[in-house]
Structures are given as structure tokens and as C-alpha cells.
Write a protein that holds these residues in place. Structure first.
Motif, PDB file in Angstrom:
ATOM      1  N   ASP A 116      41.470  46.523  35.753  1.00 44.37           N
ATOM      2  CA  ASP A 116      42.571  47.086  36.563  1.00 44.37           C
ATOM      3  C   ASP A 116      42.060  47.576  37.920  1.00 44.37           C
ATOM      4  O   ASP A 116      42.686  47.341  38.948  1.00 44.37           O
ATOM      5  N   ARG A 119      41.321  44.567  40.035  1.00 43.66           N
ATOM      6  CA  ARG A 119      42.564  43.949  40.484  1.00 43.66           C
ATOM      7  C   ARG A 119      43.142  44.704  41.675  1.00 43.66           C
ATOM      8  O   ARG A 119      43.554  44.126  42.679  1.00 43.66           O
ATOM      9  N   LEU A 123      43.683  43.289  45.430  1.00 41.78           N
ATOM     10  CA  LEU A 123      45.002  43.290  46.077  1.00 41.78           C
ATOM     11  C   LEU A 123      44.982  44.065  47.393  1.00 41.78           C
ATOM     12  O   LEU A 123      45.660  43.703  48.347  1.00 41.78           O
ATOM     13  N   MET A 126      43.662  41.747  49.843  1.00 42.43           N
ATOM     14  CA  MET A 126      44.662  40.704  50.107  1.00 42.43           C
ATOM     15  C   MET A 126      45.749  41.217  51.047  1.00 42.43           C
ATOM     16  O   MET A 126      46.269  40.483  51.880  1.00 42.43           O
ATOM     17  N   ARG A 127      46.096  42.503  50.918  1.00 38.16           N
ATOM     18  CA  ARG A 127      47.098  43.087  51.832  1.00 38.16           C
ATOM     19  C   ARG A 127      46.571  43.116  53.264  1.00 38.16           C
ATOM     20  O   ARG A 127      47.285  42.786  54.197  1.00 38.16           O
ATOM     21  N   THR A 130      46.592  39.595  54.554  1.00 36.71           N
ATOM     22  CA  THR A 130      47.964  39.117  54.783  1.00 36.71           C
ATOM     23  C   THR A 130      48.505  39.718  56.083  1.00 36.71           C
ATOM     24  O   THR A 130      49.176  39.035  56.865  1.00 36.71           O
ATOM     25  N   LYS A 133      46.828  38.010  58.954  1.00 42.39           N
ATOM     26  CA  LYS A 133      47.384  36.666  59.070  1.00 42.39           C
ATOM     27  C   LYS A 133      48.723  36.698  59.796  1.00 42.39           C
ATOM     28  O   LYS A 133      49.006  35.870  60.657  1.00 42.39           O
ATOM     29  N   ASP A 145      43.790  32.528  54.948  1.00 49.50           N
ATOM     30  CA  ASP A 145      44.281  31.778  53.789  1.00 49.50           C
ATOM     31  C   ASP A 145      43.132  31.357  52.881  1.00 49.50           C
ATOM     32  O   ASP A 145      43.243  31.410  51.661  1.00 49.50           O
ATOM     33  N   PHE A 149      43.160  32.519  49.021  1.00 53.44           N
ATOM     34  CA  PHE A 149      43.201  31.621  47.863  1.00 53.44           C
ATOM     35  C   PHE A 149      42.049  31.924  46.901  1.00 53.44           C
ATOM     36  O   PHE A 149      42.221  31.867  45.684  1.00 53.44           O
ATOM     37  N   GLU A 152      42.832  35.131  45.093  1.00 52.25           N
ATOM     38  CA  GLU A 152      43.884  34.868  44.110  1.00 52.25           C
ATOM     39  C   GLU A 152      43.301  34.240  42.847  1.00 52.25           C
ATOM     40  O   GLU A 152      43.700  34.582  41.731  1.00 52.25           O
ATOM     41  N   LEU A 155      41.807  36.887  40.833  1.00 52.09           N
ATOM     42  CA  LEU A 155      42.841  37.684  40.161  1.00 52.09           C
ATOM     43  C   LEU A 155      43.366  36.981  38.912  1.00 52.09           C
ATOM     44  O   LEU A 155      43.656  37.624  37.903  1.00 52.09           O
ATOM     45  N   GLU A 159      43.272  38.456  35.137  1.00 52.62           N
ATOM     46  CA  GLU A 159      44.451  38.505  34.267  1.00 52.62           C
ATOM     47  C   GLU A 159      44.152  37.837  32.921  1.00 52.62           C
ATOM     48  O   GLU A 159      44.439  38.368  31.856  1.00 52.62           O
TER      49      GLU A 159
ATOM     50  N   ALA B 204      49.887  36.867  43.124  1.00 47.34           N
ATOM     51  CA  ALA B 204      49.198  37.900  43.908  1.00 47.34           C
ATOM     52  C   ALA B 204      49.420  37.701  45.408  1.00 47.34           C
ATOM     53  O   ALA B 204      49.539  38.665  46.162  1.00 47.34           O
ATOM     54  N   ARG B 205      49.497  36.449  45.845  1.00 46.45           N
ATOM     55  CA  ARG B 205      49.675  36.199  47.285  1.00 46.45           C
ATOM     56  C   ARG B 205      51.034  36.718  47.766  1.00 46.45           C
ATOM     57  O   ARG B 205      51.185  37.119  48.908  1.00 46.45           O
ATOM     58  N   ALA B 208      50.914  40.530  47.898  1.00 47.99           N
ATOM     59  CA  ALA B 208      50.133  41.043  49.038  1.00 47.99           C
ATOM     60  C   ALA B 208      51.024  41.379  50.237  1.00 47.99           C
ATOM     61  O   ALA B 208      50.554  41.993  51.185  1.00 47.99           O
ATOM     62  N   SER B 210      53.455  43.372  49.904  1.00 49.72           N
ATOM     63  CA  SER B 210      54.044  44.678  49.581  1.00 49.72           C
ATOM     64  C   SER B 210      53.203  45.819  50.155  1.00 49.72           C
ATOM     65  O   SER B 210      52.097  45.607  50.639  1.00 49.72           O
ATOM     66  N   ASP B 213      51.677  48.197  44.609  1.00 50.97           N
ATOM     67  CA  ASP B 213      52.106  47.407  43.452  1.00 50.97           C
ATOM     68  C   ASP B 213      51.969  48.227  42.181  1.00 50.97           C
ATOM     69  O   ASP B 213      51.226  49.202  42.135  1.00 50.97           O
ATOM     70  N   ARG B 222      53.090  51.153  34.522  1.00 49.33           N
ATOM     71  CA  ARG B 222      52.362  52.309  35.037  1.00 49.33           C
ATOM     72  C   ARG B 222      52.606  52.421  36.537  1.00 49.33           C
ATOM     73  O   ARG B 222      52.428  51.467  37.278  1.00 49.33           O
TER      74      ARG B 222
END
Lengths: 174, 228
Positions: A116, A119, A123, A126-127, A130, A133, A145, A149, A152, A155, A159, B204-205, B208, B210, B213, B222
Motif C-alpha cells: 500500500d 502504491r 501514484l 504519477m500525479r 501527469t 505532461k 508517458d 507506462f 503503471e 502498480l 495489485e 492508475a494512469r 493520476a 486526481s 485517491d 479506507r
């Protein structure tokens, strides 16, 4: 990235000074990691020694001497060979994350907590990418990108591993 | 218990379909203008959570508060009125009325809220322009591409200036290029209008885009905002 081949490739469009090469490299490829001057000059010395570039001229303009480099025919052949040679796909078989998960299970720590936290960290990056980008030009978009990828893919692995922790705990039990 | 400043908050939601629990103690909150991604594997309860938050499904137990009002105490009519006035929706597909043109589809929420036809059409066209699909105005949903249709759906979700948009896998049926553009336009438009977005996705992309999360697993949600 092969800095030597990249600098050689940049020289194909015409002779440049070391400073120009550094600036162009940084603009196109070195967003987060600009080249040091030392790296540029060490690389150019090596290329010079191997006959892939030659000194096209020396200018001083009253200041220190500045060499202008030009690519040789051997250099052009070398760039061509590098571009046509596929990169070896990364096998990704020595995963630190996998080792951490196994050790967490073996030592009775929370493997799902570890996944967790990872992850969440993925993320977060990734934010950032993004956002960069969204604000950047096409070059920025493609660079981000590429990273997105790969993150991702990580991730998805996190999972999948999260769903198989019980199974994994049984397999690695001493 | 409602996190300070939240617009929509859920606490300890439970919902079962027969003997199968879909939500098993879910807590969640979203602030005005915030984009929150709800992540989790298929069948984890993400969509049930969204449906409960939006008042489409009534939870078996738990509390739901919207703008300081207890949602669980509302009648069906009150909840419908809330959905029409304050909420917008984007789903994966099949949400546009096939008999209406894209412009009429976007104008529909305004018309249902009593806006006059001409004014509704004008506002709808502005939103189609904003979503870069004004060329679809006279076409019916069946005559436009998947990516265009989703942008029309986003325009329709935002046209009536909702306080919250619920988006359930909004890019699920799109290729990555179209999906990214839809996400850019959805989040940019929502942020500039101060609209909160609850975004259900397993990608996830997409998440991203947001601001933060939460993860749903086995019906349990949670939300760190609730952590004591």
C-alpha cells in the motif's frame, strides 16, 4: 542512455562547440539531469581519440579557447549502427520490491502495508508526471508517458502481488 | 463523523446484495472542487460506493452527509431532485439518449431544471465547444466516435454547474489517447468550475489526474481523512 552516441547524433546536423552540445542535450533529454561540463568534455575527448569526431576549428574571442567539433564519417557510421541496434529489453528480474515483500512475510511484518505504501508513492509520482505532461510540450508528454507506462506496470504488479500474498506466504514458508 | 469542510461524506456504509456484501464499512469524503479517485480491483465495491454516494442506491446502514444534510433521511423525490440539481454523471458508455442530437443531450439537464429551450441550447453549445466537440452538435450519439461521445457526456455532466460529478470508469471504453484527453478536459473543466469529482477507475494512469485517491478492497474502503 549512451551520452557518447547521443552527442554524436546531435553533431550530425553540423559542427558545434562543447557548450552548444551541452545546452542542446539538456533541452532535449536532460530535463531532470542536465549534463556536467566535465562529462561533455571527457566524452568529446574519447570520441576524438576514437576518430568519431574531429576538431573543426578553435575560437577564443579574447576568452579561453573553445573547440568546435564535427562528426567524422566513422562517427556517422557509428551513430547509424547504434540507432539500428534494438535496445536489450530490461528483464526486471532482480526486483527490490519482490525481495521486500518476501522479507516482510518471512519476518512477520505487514506485506500488504508495504504494498500500500509503495502504491501510494508510485501514484504520487504519477500525479507529478501527469501534471508536468499537462503543462508541457509534446517532447515532455512523450518523456512523461514513457515513465508513466512503466510506473503503471509496477502498480499492476503491486495489485497482483497483493492478491496473492497468502499464496506467497505458503510457498516461501521456511 | 464528518471531516471538516467536506462537501460529501460517508461513514461506515454497509450494503449487501442478498448474502453477498458489496460494502462492508466504507468511509469516504470529498471537498468542494476536489478530484478523488476511487481505486480497487474489479468487484471490490467501487461502483456500489459511487452509487450510494450519489443516492442511486440506498445503503443498508451508515451515514451519508451532503452539504451538511443527512442523505439517508431524504425521500426518493428529494434524492432525485438532488441528483438533477447538484450532481452530474459520466459512465463508461450508453448514457446519451440515442434519439436526441448531441446538443439536445447536453441541453437535457438544463431543460429538466426549467431553463428555456434557446438559453439551454446556447449554454449546451458553449460546453460542446469547451470539450472540443461542437462539430457533433447536430449529430446523434450513434453517429459520433466513442471519444467524441464521452466528451459529449462530460459536457452534459457539467452543463448544469453541479457541485459533484460522479464518473464511473469514464475512459474504460476509450483508447489511451482519447482517454487521456477526456480526463484532461473533465478535470480541468471541473477544477475551473469548482466542481468536486468522484472518479471510479481501475487504471492508475486515470487516477493520476486526481488530487488524491482511496482504495476499495472486499467492500472495505479506507479514507485517510477518517484516520484518527
Amino acid at each position: 542512455m549512451s551520452i557518447g552516441h547521443t552527442l554524436l547524433g546531435l553533431l550530425e546536423s553540423g559542427p558545434r562547440h562543447g557548450y552548444d552540445l551541452k545546452r542542446t542535450f539538456d533541452e532535449k533529454f536532460g530535463h531532470d539531469r542536465p549534463l556536467h561540463y566535465g562529462q561533455v568534455y571527457a566524452t568529446m575527448s574519447r570520441l576524438l581519440k576514437n576518430g568519431l569526431v574531429e576538431v573543426d576549428g578553435v575560437e577564443s574571442d579574447g576568452g579561453p579557447e573553445r573547440k568546435r567539433y564535427a562528426i567524422t564519417d566513422a562517427g556517422i557510421t557509428d551513430v547509424g549502427a547504434w540507432l539500428s541496434r534494438p535496445e536489450k529489453p530490461e528483464p526486471y528480474l532482480q526486483s527490490t520490491l519482490y525481495a521486500k515483500v518476501v522479507l516482510a512475510l518471512l519476518t512477520g511484518r505487514s506485506a500488504s502495508g508495504l504494498l500500500d505504501a509503495q502504491r501510494s508513492e508510485h501514484l504520487r509520482l504519477m500525479r507529478v508526471l501527469t501534471d508536468r505532461k499537462r503543462k508541457g510540450d509534446l517532447a515532455d508528454q512523450l518523456i512523461c508517458d514513457y515513465a508513466l507506462f512503466h510506473l503503471e506496470a509496477d502498480l499492476r504488479w503491486l495489485e497482483l502481488t497483493g492478491a496473492r500474498l497468502d499464496q506467497l506466504a505458503e510457498v516461501i514458508a521456511p | 463523523m464528518t471531516p471538516a469542510g467536506s462537501l460529501l461524506a460517508a461513514h461506515d456504509l454497509r450494503k449487501a446484495y442478498g448474502s453477498t456484501p458489496a460494502l462492508d464499512g466504507a468511509s469516504f469524503s470529498v471537498h468542494p472542487g476536489e478530484v478523488v479517485a476511487v481505486l480497487g480491483p474489479s468487484g471490490s465495491g467501487k461502483s456500489t460506493l459511487l452509487h450510494c454516494l450519489a443516492g442511486i442506491v440506498v445503503p443498508d446502514s451508515g451515514t451519508l452527509t451532503y452539504a451538511g444534510r443527512d442523505l439517508s433521511g431524504m425521500s426518493d423525490a428529494e434524492r432525485s431532485s438532488l441528483r438533477r440539481g447538484d450532481f452530474g454523471f459520466v459512465f463508461q458508455f450508453g448514457q446519451l439518449v440515442p434519439e436526441l442530437t448531441c446538443l439536445e443531450n447536453v441541453a437535457l439537464p438544463l431543460r429538466l431544471n426549467g431553463v428555456k429551450r434557446k438559453q439551454a441550447a446556447r449554454t449546451a453549445l458553449e460546453w460542446l465547444e469547451r470539450l472540443e466537440v461542437d462539430d457533433t452538435a447536430a449529430k446523434r450519439p450513434g453517429e459520433v466516435s466513442g471519444g467524441q461521445g464521452q466528451r459529449v457526456a462530460v459536457a452534459r455532466a457539467l452543463v448544469a454547474s453541479p457541485k459533484v460529478v460522479f464518473a464511473d470508469e469514464p475512459t474504460g471504453a476509450l483508447d489511451s489517447l482519447n482517454g487521456e484527453r477526456v480526463m484532461e478536459l473533465l478535470t480541468e473543466s471541473a477544477r475551473s468550475a469548482g466542481t468536486a469529482v468522484v472518479l471510479v477507475t481501475h487504471e492508475a494512469r486515470v487516477a493520476a489526474y486526481s488530487d488524491r485517491d482511496i482504495v476499495v478492497r472486499d467492500g472495505r474502503v479506507r479514507d485517510p481523512e477518517f484516520a484518527v
